[in-house]
Enzyme design. Structure first.
Site, mmCIF file in Angstrom:
data_model
loop_
_atom_site.group_PDB
_atom_site.id
_atom_site.type_symbol
_atom_site.label_atom_id
_atom_site.label_comp_id
_atom_site.label_asym_id
_atom_site.label_seq_id
_atom_site.Cartn_x
_atom_site.Cartn_y
_atom_site.Cartn_z
ATOM 1 N N TYR A 156 97.730 39.287 9.547
ATOM 2 C CA TYR A 156 98.157 38.086 10.262
ATOM 3 C C TYR A 156 99.626 37.858 9.964
ATOM 4 O O TYR A 156 100.048 37.897 8.810
ATOM 5 C CB TYR A 156 97.342 36.868 9.796
ATOM 6 C CG TYR A 156 97.678 35.585 10.531
ATOM 7 C CD1 TYR A 156 97.718 35.552 11.915
ATOM 8 C CD2 TYR A 156 97.956 34.406 9.839
ATOM 9 C CE1 TYR A 156 98.022 34.384 12.602
ATOM 10 C CE2 TYR A 156 98.257 33.231 10.513
ATOM 11 C CZ TYR A 156 98.288 33.229 11.894
ATOM 12 O OH TYR A 156 98.588 32.064 12.576
ATOM 13 N N ASP A 166 105.913 40.783 5.248
ATOM 14 C CA ASP A 166 105.525 39.395 5.493
ATOM 15 C C ASP A 166 105.035 38.860 4.150
ATOM 16 O O ASP A 166 103.913 39.150 3.721
ATOM 17 C CB ASP A 166 104.429 39.360 6.554
ATOM 18 C CG ASP A 166 103.912 37.949 6.802
ATOM 19 O OD1 ASP A 166 104.226 37.058 5.995
ATOM 20 O OD2 ASP A 166 103.182 37.757 7.779
ATOM 21 N N LYS A 170 104.879 28.994 3.244
ATOM 22 C CA LYS A 170 103.808 28.491 2.374
ATOM 23 C C LYS A 170 104.277 28.036 0.985
ATOM 24 O O LYS A 170 104.922 27.010 0.860
ATOM 25 C CB LYS A 170 102.707 29.553 2.255
ATOM 26 C CG LYS A 170 101.960 29.773 3.583
ATOM 27 C CD LYS A 170 100.659 30.503 3.367
ATOM 28 C CE LYS A 170 100.093 31.045 4.659
ATOM 29 N NZ LYS A 170 99.117 30.218 5.310
#
Ligand code: PLP
Length: 424
Positions: free
Chosen positions: A136, A231, A259
């Site tokens: 993702y 990522d 995050k």
């Protein structure tokens, strides 16, 4: 306590902000969070292992963050221009992250990875990108191709996990199996001249890289002059202060963060090689390789202040030892329970991350994880939720924070044992 709030779940498609597809009887509304706990409007306490999808790495309402944010709010919340906390944060990030020569802030992980892809295409003049099945990279078109594929079609063709993604986009994305260096090499050999980048989660979801996999990808991409983008939205400031690139000792060309970097406040960042990031310099607007990069709230001083406070705590001696210790305790606890009860299962994760999948065979990629019994997995997650563990009931990973302690872990394991007894 009766809720003072009108629980109008019908206002939200799916009854939540997304992914919390809870049955009606378990749906609730949160009122506040403190440390490792969240509380709903009925006064029920949950141990939170969702942590705002992993953002709240110090726990909820950490005093250092509250104080930093309070101070900053009085001085203004957004300038869309270089400001003190954002500059200080950029300096700290460039010190901390191996690949970071320069940095641009964004407002989310999705934005950061999106810009990573754009930089890669602009820099190389190529259009195709390779990602790994089940990874993702945010909600944009590339990020959700082959995220949760069901048909498991032959590689390297993508399966769109969302409607609304044009054929053209799908033709430009190649899918490889994570941890399969040979297959990835074959795909890169075939499409290398058209490939702008390989974008990957160095630790994919909760599946660690097999020995030599990341090094192998780094070597192939270098040989073929394809950019490697990590990522690090999940791994950043979680596996180590310098992220997965420090933890696994493999340095990409670009890396996206989000995050945990914001400690629960909205943030994103893309950093990496200067010659790539400089393509968004306005003085070259109009030139072929110019990259448009804009984000109204990016680099805002409140998020930057929250981030600096978060990094201040994470930098303290012992912080990462503790995050890893907690994660190990949880994973070992689950392994013991599965063994005790003779349940066929795999416990995945590294650092403060954990996932339990009910399958006999080791999980090394999406397809080996896909074999897991998802119906039992869902019952397990719902059982935990019902008994006061706040987590994503779609059965993805559990996140731990510095606010969790041995008592929390013990309670999570006790409840898990009880729930598993009913399922197996
Ligand atoms: C690895 C990874 N990349 C990117 C994103 C997107 O981040 P955001 O939700 O902040 O846009 C996520 C979010 O879960 C993620 O897990």
């Amino acid at each position: 306590m009766k809720s003072p709030i009108d629980l109008s779940f019908h206002l939200f498609p799916g009854g939540s902000f997304g992914e919390f597809n809870l049955p009606k009887e378990l749906s609730t509304v949160l009122s506040h969070g403190k440390g490792s706990k969240v509380y709903d409007v009925f006064g029920k306490e949950f141990i939170d292992v969702s942590l705002s999808w992993g953002s709240v790495i110090l726990g909820h309402a950490h005093p250092a963050i509250v104080e930093a944010v309070r101070k900053q709010i009085e001085k203004g919340s957004s300038f869309s221009y270089v400001n003190e906390p954002a500059l200080e944060l950029a300096q700290e990030l460039v010190r901390a992250i191996s690949c970071a020569e320069k940095i641009r802030f964004a407002s989310s992980g999705t934005e950061a990875t999106f810009y990573g892809l754009r930089f890669a295409r602009a820099y190389t003049g190529r259009t195709k990108v390779l990602k790994f099945e089940g990874s993702y990279h945010g909600a944009h078109d590339v990020g959700v191709l082959s995220l949760f594929p069901k048909k498991l079609i032959p590689f390297p063709h993508p399966e769109a996990t969302s409607a609304g993604i044009s054929r053209r986009v799908q033709e430009e994305v190649l899918i490889a199996p994570y941890n399969d260096l040979e297959m990835t090499r074959k795909i890169i050999d075939q499409y290398g001249d058209e490939l702008a980048c390989v974008m990957m989660e160095p630790l994919q979801r909760c599946t660690p890289p097999l020995e030599g996999f990341l090094e192998g990808i780094r070597k192939i991409t270098k040989e073929k002059k394809i950019l490697l983008i990590f990522d690090e939205v999940v791994t950043g400031f979680r596996l180590a202060y310098g992220g997965a690139q420090e933890y696994y000792k493999v340095v990409p060309d670009l890396a996206a963060f989000g995050k945990a970097l914001g400690g629960g406040y909205p943030i994103g960042a893309i950093c990496g090689r200067e010659d790539i990031l400089d393509l968004c310099t306005e003085s070259i607007l109009g030139e072929e390789r110019y990259v448009w990069f804009a984000s109204t709230l990016a680099g805002n001083p409140v998020s930057a202040a929250a981030s600096l406070a978060t990094l201040g705590e994470l930098k303290k001696p012992g912080a990462y030892e503790e995050l890893h210790r907690l994660g190990r305790r949880l994973r070992e606890g689950y392994r013991n329970i599965l063994r005790e009860r003779g349940i066929a299962g795999q416990v995945l994760g590294d650092g403060p991350l954990c996932q339990v999948l009910f399958t006999e065979k080791p999980v090394v990629d999406y397809r080996s994880g896909f074999r897991a019994d998802r119906e039992k997995g869902r019952r397990f997650m719902l059982g935990l939720f019902e008994k006061g563990i706040f987590l994503n009931p779609m059965g993805t990973k559990m996140y731990l924070s510095l606010a969790h302690n041995d008592r929390d872990i013990g309670k999570i394991l006790d409840i898990s044992r009880e729930v598993l007894k009913k399922i197996f």
